[in-house]
Design a protein around this motif. Structure first.
Motif, PDB file in Angstrom:
ATOM      1  N   CYS A  85      -6.411   3.183  -0.825  1.00 19.13           N
ATOM      2  CA  CYS A  85      -5.505   2.756  -1.896  1.00 19.13           C
ATOM      3  C   CYS A  85      -5.711   1.289  -2.156  1.00 19.13           C
ATOM      4  N   GLU A  86      -5.993   0.992  -3.394  1.00 19.09           N
ATOM      5  CA  GLU A  86      -6.222  -0.404  -3.712  1.00 19.09           C
ATOM      6  C   GLU A  86      -4.897  -1.089  -4.002  1.00 19.09           C
TER       7      GLU A  86
ATOM      8  N   SER B 174      -9.662  -0.259 -11.218  1.00 11.55           N
ATOM      9  CA  SER B 174      -9.306  -1.460 -11.973  1.00 11.55           C
ATOM     10  C   SER B 174      -9.793  -1.414 -13.422  1.00 11.55           C
TER      11      SER B 174
ATOM     12  N   LEU C 188      -4.796   4.045   5.105  1.00 14.16           N
ATOM     13  CA  LEU C 188      -4.403   3.637   3.759  1.00 14.16           C
ATOM     14  C   LEU C 188      -5.529   2.921   3.028  1.00 14.16           C
TER      15      LEU C 188
ATOM     16  N   ARG D 175       3.989   8.128   1.512  1.00 13.07           N
ATOM     17  CA  ARG D 175       3.004   8.384   0.462  1.00 13.07           C
ATOM     18  C   ARG D 175       2.280   7.092   0.123  1.00 13.07           C
ATOM     19  N   PRO D 176       0.959   7.116   0.249  1.00  8.55           N
ATOM     20  CA  PRO D 176       0.228   5.891  -0.099  1.00  8.55           C
ATOM     21  C   PRO D 176       0.366   5.613  -1.591  1.00  8.55           C
ATOM     22  N   LEU D 177       0.325   4.357  -1.913  1.00  8.55           N
ATOM     23  CA  LEU D 177       0.415   3.956  -3.304  1.00  8.55           C
ATOM     24  C   LEU D 177      -0.996   3.925  -3.852  1.00  8.55           C
ATOM     25  N   ARG D 178      -1.330   4.850  -4.723  1.00 11.21           N
ATOM     26  CA  ARG D 178      -2.698   4.870  -5.221  1.00 11.21           C
ATOM     27  C   ARG D 178      -2.760   4.155  -6.564  1.00 11.21           C
ATOM     28  N   ALA D 179      -3.415   3.034  -6.543  1.00 11.33           N
ATOM     29  CA  ALA D 179      -3.590   2.309  -7.793  1.00 11.33           C
ATOM     30  C   ALA D 179      -4.757   2.909  -8.547  1.00 11.33           C
TER      31      ALA D 179
ATOM     32  N   HIS E  88       0.788  -1.224   0.000  1.00  8.85           N
ATOM     33  CA  HIS E  88       0.000   0.000   0.000  1.00  8.85           C
ATOM     34  C   HIS E  88       0.822   1.277   0.000  1.00  8.85           C
TER      35      HIS E  88
END
Lengths: 886, 480
Positions: free
Chosen positions: A323-324, B474, A320, B467-471, A168
């Motif tokens: 966030c996927e 989908s 978090l 920092r969050p990982l924003r995907a 994440h």
């Protein structure tokens, strides 16, 4: 919810230890099943469960299966048969196109339905509508386990919290967790005479870790900013730190065990090293888990400070949650690939029924990659089993009654089989298969006071012998002393500089020698002079006779005995190879079998022992001489040991036997070198055994697939291609099945360990093998790790099972045990042997009985019951002339 | 250009050509590279031996050729079937070529070019095997230290050229403003220290342990020791500024001590070897700084061959641990032997500091061997005496025969300060030895410091914002 149901920490750790593989040090490497803790589950379930437990794939990936299908020349029909045996032949329809389910699964296995192929995806608007409807509609439930909100929450059952955090954020906490803990582990576990000692208070593993970080400026800052101190985050008592960390992770009573298990599974090498070292107590394993939990807590506290939230798992998950994580193959790709495979017109999919679409997508989850890979494994097993059983059951009978010229007893090792086959081209020679330690459970005492057991890992050595390198000259003694002085100086900081400046230049000639003509090292037991070392009593005459009787009983050595009976152990010669002992005899605990063969030959040549044997009905004529020998599996040479003990009257017999052995060795060597990729006359075998840069000196036990238990004439003249363990056994001499019971409890178990080790080391070498040899690093003389700071590796290196990276040589297959005995007799023995039954019922191995009278193979069915195996085969094993004549 | 440098440069060019085609048949290319290097070694010895100017160049290029040849020959079989066999072979051959150029480069610019190229190649080679997932820890940050060293060297060369020094090493001595020279020399020494993995800049060397064994061996053929080669080449500049030399000696002595401590904490074979490299190269830098260029040259040659071979053999004989506990006892008096004999010899003889330190090391070796052989027979005792004495004969006689780059006499005050550095080092090593042998328990703080030295890892200086990982959603991801 009752109080007494809450498990204690000790019981949790003990249960975790029960799941861990056994650790064997490099100097006594024994191939064993890395999934041994899951043998109480059915094979398919065990693989799935273990995959979660270790956080690693346990089945061969489909790419490997495809390569094997090509290299093993497995037909698509055979693969489809294996699939159809487990998947109903029902129809699968999408927008009016229909195919059968097995065809769909076959296409996926062979890569004809490729979900990773994204070609044409972008342009196709029709997929939007289908996917959107799916995403909104009730069919979304079938779209995959990674979809939806629930998956975004951290589940202790699935992964460690650091792994979740890594997915994440842009942090690398899993690697940093290793970097924080592994150095401390290495120093605490392996620090010896040359190392500085840890602080007084840092006796345990966790205490050492605590001392390492208590004064750390960075983490002190982190702790302070999270409103805590390092002393609070890392309290002194192990139980307190585990409880504190579990509390902060939000793992309640039932979350504790999975959470700790994930941590043990993610550092499986160190966990099993500590668990094996400590035996029944698990204090060190608990300390290891405490250390990892504490380090993990420091890392997510740092992350929480960086995010400005509370330092606990639920706050981080909350922060978090939006966030996927990166997903698996999504519904749209699967749908598109299926449509492509069905050759569905592009526009047609839009008109497809939602239920149809959902049903199609559900198939991807019901029959996942693991399912497909295991069917491929079954297909390989079937393709191997059928011709083998066919050949065994239609073999002509034995008529030989004449006395053989020589009888040779080899180890059951798969590398003996081709040599035995070559040797038996000469009809006057007979060979037998027996566990390579010949029933002699002995330990060899070394000069430094340590000892090495020369018997299977499941047997305790009964006594010890001392070995001497025998008649060492002053010259070699001096050489040893010089290298002793040099070796000692080179790790001393003061003397080391002098050593390098004064003696370092001698490395030049050594380097030239190694590059042009290196010497291989073989650990050999030369003069066994003294028995009863290490305070263990050597066997008396009666015990010697009992050991000797085992040879006759178990192998069914045919009377009249030949003038020469050779007991041939095996070892190997390699240079600069950390896994040298993996190539030695597994039945001798990763050592060579020379000492065992010599001891048994010595006993059998004693008149007192022969007198006792005669009382049991084993009359050994005067002119029979027992000779010990050693088969070097890297070079395919057979060396006669203790030649001086062979009387002159037998010199002629011995000379002719040696010629036969040399010829068989040459033929086998040529064939083996072909499989290693060098052709010609096989001389390169000698180069491989000496070369210090060689990573594949020989193939070891790769490609092993079956254990054949039976009379040798049953297999005489059959070419198994070095894939079978051959154990000699005559059911007619085994009235109450005691001997078969022994074979099923020891040789079969050892063969299964080896088979499982090769299976998993091939299926996922990174997790269950030890990765590539080129980047291995030996730690503490006991294990290897990858690179600078990795987990201890438990299994075989990549080069032992692969021709090249990604090109498997070994075929991952479960062991087939084929027994030459009546079905009812075997069933009776099995009823008594719970351990063997457990393996069979859980499908870790399969068992076939070739009934001597009915001549029809029967397959054991998990749960009991037998099924006739239809011996229909496309390519039967040819039976050579020597077999037919017999 | 001498015939020696022509031959060696030609070899380097041939290697580069070979490297271009290496990815198809990596094993064959590596084996041919090894043959080329063997030929180059023979040629270097034949052409260079005995000539006055190129004497040391001949030995160093022969060394680099032999060791690199052995490493390539080793790699040709060892890397067979490896996942990165092609790219690895290509970069490894190119690295061997760059190392050869470093040795024989005639101009400062070519030297700097080869130096930077070799750094980049090492970064590339290590990048191929950078740890992924669970197998190992990250090394990227530590390797970047090498680039800092490269920047320093390039800056030093540019400053020198700008100040009117000749581009040729032969015309380096043409003087300019002293401050500019000191500045350039300082930059040069910094880059040398980083290249020689002198602690505390040794992290990059440990990061290379994630790469295959053959690279670790090849690093000892002209890569880690390129620092010493730079010192030989820029000798006129350094000798003109004894302060700089003295600093080099002190930094070297520090690396000796820290490397020794690191080696006492590592239990993995490759880690021990790397820690020992830090220690030995520190010793060589100290000798250089004390003006003993002959000793330093011998140390460079001997250490490179020994350590490269030790790396190649790092897979051998596991289970035969030399450090299994066998009750080594320590005597408090033993702490005084090395520093004591230094003081006594210093008073009685007029040996230089570098010689004195070496003599003390040989005394330590004698005592070490003697302690071990005491319980054994006469052969052992003879060996324990003869081996150190023979070693000492080699160490003191050979530098006279080797044509050292420069013979030097340093000013008296430098010599005296160097003596203090040496004495401090001997005392430190004696205490460390004692602490180890007596199994003294380290104080908690010392233990923590020593562990972070032995397992170098860049410590975070501050808490980074996460920092969050924003995907992407989908559906969108599937269509973009």
């Amino acid at each position: 919810m009752t109080d007494h149901a809450v498990p204690t920490l000790e019981s949790i750790v003990a249960r975790i230890a029960g799941r861990l593989p056994r650790f064997f040090p490099l100097d006594a490497f024994v191939a064993s099943n890395p999934l041994r803790g899951f043998e109480d589950r059915a094979f398919d379930d065990a693989l799935r469960e273990a995959a979660d437990w270790f956080g690693a794939r346990t089945h061969p990936d489909l790419e490997m299966c495809r390569r094997l299908v090509a290299s093993e020349e497995l037909g698509a029909a055979a693969l489809r048969d294996a699939i159809a045996a487990r998947a109903p032949e029902r129809s699968l329809g999408l927008a009016g196109r229909h195919r059968t389910l097995p065809d769909f699964l076959l296409a996926r296995t062979l890569g004809k339905l490729d979900v990773d192929d994204a070609s044409g995806l972008e342009a196709e608007g029709y997929l939007h509508s289908a996917a959107e409807r799916l995403a909104q509609g009730p069919a979304a439930a079938g779209a995959g386990p990674s979809e939806g909100d629930a998956a975004d929450r951290w589940q202790p059952r699935r992964e460690r919290f650091v792994d979740w955090l890594d997915r994440h954020t842009r942090r690398d906490d899993a690697l940093r967790l290793d970097a924080l803990t592994i150095p401390v582990l290495q120093h605490a576990a392996f620090a010896g005479d040359r190392s500085l000692a840890a602080p007084a208070g840092a006796r345990g593993l966790y205490a050492a870790f605590r001392h390492r970080l208590l004064d750390d400026e960075h983490f002190a800052r982190v702790a302070a900013r999270s409103g805590s101190t390092l002393g609070v985050l890392m309290p002194e008592a192990v139980e307190t730190v585990v409880a504190g960390a579990l509390g902060s992770l939000g793992c309640g009573a039932d979350g504790a065990e999975p959470c700790l298990a994930r941590h043990a599974g993610a550092l499986v090498g160190w966990s099993s090293f500590l668990a094996s070292r400590d035996g029944d107590g698990h204090a060190a394993l608990l300390e290891l888990l405490a250390m990892r939990l504490a380090a993990e807590r420091l890392l997510y506290t740092e992350a929480a400070v960086g995010l400005g939230v509370q330092a606990n798992a639920s706050a981080l998950v909350h922060a978090l949650a939006g966030c996927e994580p990166v997903r698996g193959t999504s519904a749209v790709r699967r749908l598109a690939a299926t449509a492509r495979w069905l050759e569905l017109p592009r526009w047609a999919l839009g008109a497809a029924d939602d239920r149809e679409i959902a049903a199609t997508l559900a198939l991807f989850d019901a029959y996942d990659e693991a399912w497909l890979a295991l069917r491929a494994v079954e297909a390989f097993e079937n393709a191997f089993r059928k011709p083998l059983l066919d050949a065994l059951s239609r073999h002509p009978g034995e008529t030989t009654t004449t006395r053989a010229r020589a009888q040779c007893v080899f180890c059951i090792d798969v590398r003996s089989e081709p040599l035995r086959a070559e040797l038996e081209q000469d009809e006057s020679l007979e060979t037998y298969g027996f566990a390579g330690f010949f029933g002699v459970a002995v330990a060899i005492a070394r000069e430094d006071g340590s000892s090495a057991p020369h018997c299977p890992a499941i047997v305790e050595p009964g006594w010890a012998v001392r070995s001497h390198t025998g008649g060492e000259g002053t010259r070699s003694q001096a050489r040893r002393q010089v290298s002793g002085v040099a070796g000692r100086s080179k790790f001393d900081p003061l003397a080391g500089s002098a050593f390098v400046e004064g003696l370092g230049l001698f490395a030049f000639p050594a380097m030239l020698r190694d590059v042009f003509s290196a010497r291989g090292t073989r650990r050999r037991a030369d003069g066994l002079v003294e028995e009863g070392a290490l305070g263990l009593e050597a066997p008396d005459t009666a015990a010697q006779a009992a050991i000797a009787r085992g040879l006759f009983e178990l192998t069914g050595l045919r009377f009249p005995l030949a003038r020469l009976v050779v007991l041939c152990g095996h070892g190997s010669t390699t240079a600069n190879n950390p896994f040298a002992s993996a190539l030695a005899c597994g039945a001798c605990g990763g050592q060579d079998g020379a000492a065992n063969a010599r001891l048994l030959a010595r006993y059998l040549n004693r008149a007192e022992v022969r007198a006792l044997l005669a009382q049991d009905g084993y009359e050994i004529p005067e002119d029979v001489v027992f000779v010990a020998a050693l088969h070097d599996t890297t070079r395919d040479t057979v060396e006669i040991l203790d030649r001086a003990h062979v009387p002159d009257s037998h010199a002629g017999d011995l000379a002719s036997l040696e010629r036969a052995l040399a010829a068989a060795g040459t033929a086998n060597r040529r064939r083996r070198m072909g499989s290693l990729g060098t052709h010609g006359d096989g001389r390169s075998a000698f180069r491989r055994s000496r070369d210090f840069s060689e990573v594949r000196p020989e193939w070891g036990l790769a490609r092993n697939a079956a254990l054949v238990v039976g009379r040798r004439w049953k297999t005489r003249g059959l070419d198994f291609g070095g894939r079978c363990f051959l154990h000699s056994y005559d059911y007619r001499a085994d009235g109450d099945g005691k001997l078969l019971d022994q074979i099923l409890s020891a040789p079969m178990i050892v063969a299964q360990w080896i088979n499982a080790q090769y299976f998993f080391a091939t299926a996922n070498n990174e997790a269950f093998g030890s990765g590539s040899k080129v980047t291995q690093n030996v730690v503490g003389g006991a294990a290897v790790m990858q690179g600078e700071c990795g987990d201890l590796c438990l299994g075989l290196p990549e080069q032992s099972v692969m021709r090249a990276h990604g090109e498997p040589y070994h075929v991952p297959m479960r062991l087939l045990v084929a027994i030459d005995a009546p079905k009812e007799f075997v069933a009776e023995v099995l009823a008594r042997n719970a351990a063997a039954r457990r393996l069979l019922d859980n499908a870790w191995i399969s068992l076939a009985v070739v009934d001597p009278d009915a001549r029809i193979p029967f397959l054991y069915q998990p749960g009991g019951g037998w099924q006739m195996d239809h011996a229909v085969t496309a390519n039967p094993i040819p039976i050579s002339s020597s077999g037919a004549v017999a | 250009m001498s015939s020696l440098s022509i031959v060696v440069n030609l070899t380097a060019v041939a290697l580069l050509v070979l490297a271009l085609r290496a990815h198809r048949t990596p094993s064959k290319a590596l084996a041919s590279g090894a043959k080329l290097l063997a030929a180059s070694a023979v040629a270097a010895v034949l052409l260079g031996a005995g000539t006055e100017i190129a004497g040391w160049l001949c030995w160093v290029s022969a060394l680099v050729s032999v060791v690199a040849g052995a490493a390539l020959r080793f790699a040709s079989r060892h890397m067979h079937g490896d996942r990165h066999a092609g790219p690895f072979a290509r970069a490894l051959i190119a690295l061997a070529a760059a190392n050869l150029v470093i040795v024989v480069a005639g101009t400062t610019m070519l030297f700097a070019l080869a130096w930077v190229a070799s750094s980049l190649l090492v970064l590339h080679l290590c990048g191929l095997y950078a740890p992924r997932g669970r197998t190992s820890r990250p090394g990227g940050d530590r390797l970047r230290t090498l680039l800092v060293g490269d920047v320093c060297l390039v800056a030093a060369v540019v400053v020198l050229l700008g100040a009117g020094h000749g581009a040729d090493f032969d015309r380096l001595a043409a003087g300019s403003a002293p401050t500019v020279e000191v500045f350039a020399a300082g930059l040069l020494v910094l880059s040398v220290l980083i290249r020689c993995a002198a602690a505390p800049w040794h992290g990059w060397l440990f990061a290379t342990l994630n790469a295959p064994t053959a690279l670790s061996a090849l690093l000892h053929a002209g890569f880690v020791n390129a620092g010493a080669i730079a010192c030989f080449k820029f000798a006129p500049l350094l000798l003109a500024h004894p302060w700089i030399l003295l600093l080099t000696a002190a930094a070297g002595a520090l690396a000796v001590g820290l490397g020794a401590v690191a080696a006492m904490l590592r239990v993995d074979v490759k880690g021990q070897l790397a820690a020992s490299t830090v220690n030995q190269l520190g010793f060589m830098l100290m000798q250089l700084g004390m003006g003993a260029f002959g000793h330093a040259l011998l140390h460079l040659l001997a250490h490179a061959a020994y350590k490269a071979l030790a790396f190649l053999h790092s897979g051998g004989a596991p289970g035969r641990r030399e450090d299994r506990p066998h009750g080594r006892s320590a005597n408090a008096w033993s702490m005084l032997v090395a520093p004591g004999s230094f003081l006594v010899l210093n008073a009685l003889t007029d040996l230089s500091t570098a010689d004195l330190i070496l003599v003390c090391c040989f005394i330590a070796m004698l005592l070490e061997g003697g302690a071990q052989a005491a319980a054994s027979g006469w052969v052992a005792r003879l060996a324990a005496t003869a081996v150190p004495l023979a070693g000492a004969a080699v160490a003191f006689a050979l530098p006279l025969g080797l044509t050292a780059p420069v013979a030097t006499d340093l000013p008296m005050w430098v010599e005296r300060l160097a003596g203090h550095v040496g004495l401090l080092l001997l005392a430190f090593l004696s205490v460390a030895n004692f602490a180890r042998d007596a199994r003294l328990q380290l104080p908690s703080r010392v233990y923590a410091r020593a562990m972070s030295l032995a397992f170098p890892e860049p410590a975070p200086r501050r808490v980074r914002r996460v920092r969050p990982l924003r995907a992407k959603p989908s559906l969108a991801r599937d269509f973009t």
